[in-house]
Design a protein around this motif. Structure first.
Motif, PDB file in Angstrom:
ATOM      1  N   PRO A 194       0.829  -1.214   0.000  1.00  9.52           N
ATOM      2  CA  PRO A 194       0.000   0.000   0.000  1.00  9.52           C
ATOM      3  C   PRO A 194       0.859   1.259   0.000  1.00  9.52           C
ATOM      4  O   PRO A 194       2.005   1.244   0.439  1.00  9.52           O
ATOM      5  CB  PRO A 194      -0.798  -0.122   1.295  1.00  9.52           C
ATOM      6  CG  PRO A 194       0.085  -0.925   2.197  1.00  9.52           C
ATOM      7  CD  PRO A 194       0.788  -1.905   1.307  1.00  9.52           C
ATOM      8  N   ARG A 195       0.274   2.340  -0.518  1.00  8.33           N
ATOM      9  CA  ARG A 195       0.995   3.597  -0.554  1.00  8.33           C
ATOM     10  C   ARG A 195       1.154   4.143   0.863  1.00  8.33           C
ATOM     11  O   ARG A 195       0.338   3.859   1.742  1.00  8.33           O
ATOM     12  CB  ARG A 195       0.241   4.613  -1.406  1.00  8.33           C
ATOM     13  CG  ARG A 195       0.136   4.208  -2.872  1.00  8.33           C
ATOM     14  CD  ARG A 195      -0.737   5.160  -3.640  1.00  8.33           C
ATOM     15  NE  ARG A 195      -0.840   4.769  -5.044  1.00  8.33           N
ATOM     16  CZ  ARG A 195      -1.598   5.360  -5.935  1.00  8.33           C
ATOM     17  NH1 ARG A 195      -2.335   6.395  -5.570  1.00  8.33           N
ATOM     18  NH2 ARG A 195      -1.626   4.955  -7.189  1.00  8.33           N
ATOM     19  N   PRO A 196       2.180   4.942   1.077  1.00  5.09           N
ATOM     20  CA  PRO A 196       2.287   5.591   2.392  1.00  5.09           C
ATOM     21  C   PRO A 196       1.109   6.536   2.594  1.00  5.09           C
ATOM     22  O   PRO A 196       0.601   7.117   1.630  1.00  5.09           O
ATOM     23  CB  PRO A 196       3.611   6.360   2.302  1.00  5.09           C
ATOM     24  CG  PRO A 196       3.876   6.533   0.846  1.00  5.09           C
ATOM     25  CD  PRO A 196       3.275   5.341   0.171  1.00  5.09           C
ATOM     26  N   PRO A 197       0.627   6.687   3.815  1.00  2.00           N
ATOM     27  CA  PRO A 197      -0.524   7.568   4.066  1.00  2.00           C
ATOM     28  C   PRO A 197      -0.254   8.980   3.548  1.00  2.00           C
ATOM     29  O   PRO A 197       0.852   9.508   3.716  1.00  2.00           O
ATOM     30  CB  PRO A 197      -0.656   7.550   5.597  1.00  2.00           C
ATOM     31  CG  PRO A 197       0.033   6.295   6.028  1.00  2.00           C
ATOM     32  CD  PRO A 197       1.132   6.066   5.054  1.00  2.00           C
ATOM     33  N   PHE A 198      -1.270   9.570   2.931  1.00  2.00           N
ATOM     34  CA  PHE A 198      -1.076  10.891   2.324  1.00  2.00           C
ATOM     35  C   PHE A 198      -0.685  11.934   3.354  1.00  2.00           C
ATOM     36  O   PHE A 198       0.148  12.813   3.075  1.00  2.00           O
ATOM     37  CB  PHE A 198      -2.336  11.322   1.580  1.00  2.00           C
ATOM     38  CG  PHE A 198      -2.207  12.680   0.954  1.00  2.00           C
ATOM     39  CD1 PHE A 198      -1.381  12.883  -0.139  1.00  2.00           C
ATOM     40  CD2 PHE A 198      -2.895  13.774   1.470  1.00  2.00           C
ATOM     41  CE1 PHE A 198      -1.236  14.143  -0.710  1.00  2.00           C
ATOM     42  CE2 PHE A 198      -2.769  15.030   0.901  1.00  2.00           C
ATOM     43  CZ  PHE A 198      -1.927  15.207  -0.195  1.00  2.00           C
ATOM     44  N   HIS A 199      -1.263  11.859   4.548  1.00  2.00           N
ATOM     45  CA  HIS A 199      -0.938  12.867   5.574  1.00  2.00           C
ATOM     46  C   HIS A 199       0.552  12.815   5.922  1.00  2.00           C
ATOM     47  O   HIS A 199       1.147  13.823   6.299  1.00  2.00           O
ATOM     48  CB  HIS A 199      -1.800  12.661   6.828  1.00  2.00           C
ATOM     49  CG  HIS A 199      -1.497  11.383   7.575  1.00  2.00           C
ATOM     50  ND1 HIS A 199      -0.459  11.272   8.466  1.00  2.00           N
ATOM     51  CD2 HIS A 199      -2.097  10.165   7.550  1.00  2.00           C
ATOM     52  CE1 HIS A 199      -0.438  10.038   8.959  1.00  2.00           C
ATOM     53  NE2 HIS A 199      -1.410   9.348   8.423  1.00  2.00           N
ATOM     54  N   GLN A 200       1.150  11.645   5.767  1.00  2.00           N
ATOM     55  CA  GLN A 200       2.573  11.513   6.046  1.00  2.00           C
ATOM     56  C   GLN A 200       3.423  12.152   4.952  1.00  2.00           C
ATOM     57  O   GLN A 200       4.522  12.652   5.205  1.00  2.00           O
ATOM     58  CB  GLN A 200       2.928  10.025   6.180  1.00  2.00           C
ATOM     59  CG  GLN A 200       4.375   9.742   6.548  1.00  2.00           C
ATOM     60  CD  GLN A 200       4.655   8.259   6.665  1.00  2.00           C
ATOM     61  OE1 GLN A 200       3.824   7.422   6.320  1.00  2.00           O
ATOM     62  NE2 GLN A 200       5.822   7.904   7.170  1.00  2.00           N
TER      63      GLN A 200
END
Length: 434
Positions: A170-176
């Motif tokens: 999965p992609r890294p969380p956008f907020h990160q």
């Protein structure tokens, strides 16, 4: 201390390893330099296993942390970067990653470059490795390099490493990763194909399809800049930019309108008529298909007023099969969502011919799309009680041998195609006519 067996390599000799473990800094540097030269000369076939099974890797990590000897640090960094191309786990296991993250802040450009490359190699190995690099705090100092560094090699390496931190499933969380948007917008104005390609790839992976992320992209100026890059001179940059634009037009109608407001239609028309790259034309057609799947207002503005329908019809008739399919999808979406006046316009522009021509295509998915388009056109005339128009449309279909082709489709072993073909024939009384 385990040694590299002499039988496995003639070039890594005993005194080189002994020199690494010497207490003499000059001998340490000499041996580290020899290791660096050895690995550089064997880059195509690195003897990583022999090096890893020895105890030299933790020794090089120790040198890497030696801030009192930058020459030794640099030599160790070069060796570890070479090793990271084939074995990233050993860097993680021996604690090299946090040191490389620290070196991103180092004032010496060479160490920054090596640290950036090593972290990119580790991050690209797996999703787990990527997440570990992020947990070690690599993002902020890496973004700082994109802000302040003007050296082309550093910008290229930093942009590439950032793209490795953005990709993976999965992609890294956008907020990160949101902090990367402003530096990326700045880098996307840098006139270098390699930097732009890496930056566009990072942006592509950062977009998660949500309205919130779209708004963040828009506020950061990324949407406008990506649209502008559709006119850039490099096909690879254009392709990477338009892939993201296609995804941006797949959120909802409001966001699609914002993309159009940035001037996307003019660039899309140019790409469909002047660009010869198949992959670019396919994605351009797919982008228009997203737009024509929207409101009547979007269809009017995006394809009719922008005069894109004649271009799409031409591509559906004359382009290679992959482009034909995406051009057809854009047309058929318009037949489904458009007003009757808009559908009349589509017919006048000749859309029935490619819809009939591709009924004999070996790709059942394309056949299904063509049947949808023909049925949508006839349904629109029926709903408006335009009997003469419907008869006229039926005649156009007959003139293109569409009836015979549809009759043959009833015999195909595919429930979906059989159902669609039968519905057209039975509903409008077209069986065996002409």
């Amino acid at each position: 201390m385990s040694r590299i067996p002499k039988a496995k390599t003639d070039e890594v000799v005993e005194d080189m390893i002994d020199g690494l473990f010497s207490d003499d800094p000059s001998r340490q540097l000499e041996s580290a330099t020899k290791f660096n030269a050895f690995l550089s000369s064997h880059e195509e076939n690195l003897p990583i296993d022999e090096i890893v099974v020895s105890e030299v890797v933790p020794r090089f990590v120790e040198f890497l942390a030696n801030k009192d000897n930058t020459e030794l640090q640099s030599a160790a960094a070069s060796v570890l970067v070479c090793i990271s191309k084939k074995n990233t786990e050993v860097l993680i296991d021996h604690g090299a990653v946090p040191i490389f993250v620290h070196l991103l802040r180092f004032p010496t450009g060479y160490l920054q470059l090596q640290a950036t490359g090593a972290l990119g190699n580790v991050a690209s190995a797996s999703t787990q490795s990527r997440d570990y690099v992020l947990r070690c705090g690599a993002l902020r100092p890496l973004l700082a390099q994109l802000h302040v560094n003007k050296h082309i090699m550093m910008l290229r390496m930093a942009a590439w490493t950032l793209s490795t931190l953005c990709c993976g499933q999965p992609r890294p969380p956008f907020h990160q990763m949101k902090a990367a948007l402003a530096p990326l917008e700045k880098v996307l104005h840098f006139n270098d194909k390699e930097v732009l390609s890496h930056a566009c790839r990072a942006v592509y992976y950062l977009f998660d399809g949500s309205r919130e992320t779209f708004q963040s992209f828009f506020d950061a100026g990324l949407v406008l800049r990506l649209v502008q890059l559709l006119g850039y001179g490099s096909p690879s940059v254009i392709y990477l930019a338009i892939r993201t634009i296609r995804n941006l037009t797949n959120v909802d109608d409001q966001q699609t309108q914002l993309v159009i407001n940035c001037g996307a239609l003019r660039f899309l028309a140019n790409l469909l008529t002047r660009n010869h790259r198949i992959n670019i034309k396919r994605v351009a057609c797919s982008t228009i298909s997203n737009i024509t799947a929207g409101t009547k207002e979007l269809i009017q503005q995006s394809v009719i007023d922008a005069n894109l329908i004649p271009i799409l019809v031409n591509l559906a008739q004359n382009a290679k099969l992959g482009i034909k399919e995406t051009a057809l999808c854009a047309i058929v979406n318009a037949t489904l969502r458009g007003s009757y006046a808009q559908i009349e316009y589509l017919v006048k522009q000749g859309c029935i011919k490619p819809l009939c021509d591709l009924l004999i295509c070996p790709d059942r998915r394309i056949i299904s799309v063509c049947l949808d388009g023909l049925e949508n056109i006839l349904n629109a005339a029926w709903a408006e009680k335009k009997i003469e128009d419907m008869q006229s449309y039926c005649q156009l279909i007959q003139d293109e041998d569409g009836i015979k082709k549809i009759q043959k489709l009833v015999q195909i072993v595919s429930y979906e195609i059989d159902r669609k073909a039968s519905k057209i024939l039975q509903t409008y009384g077209m069986i065996y006519k002409g």
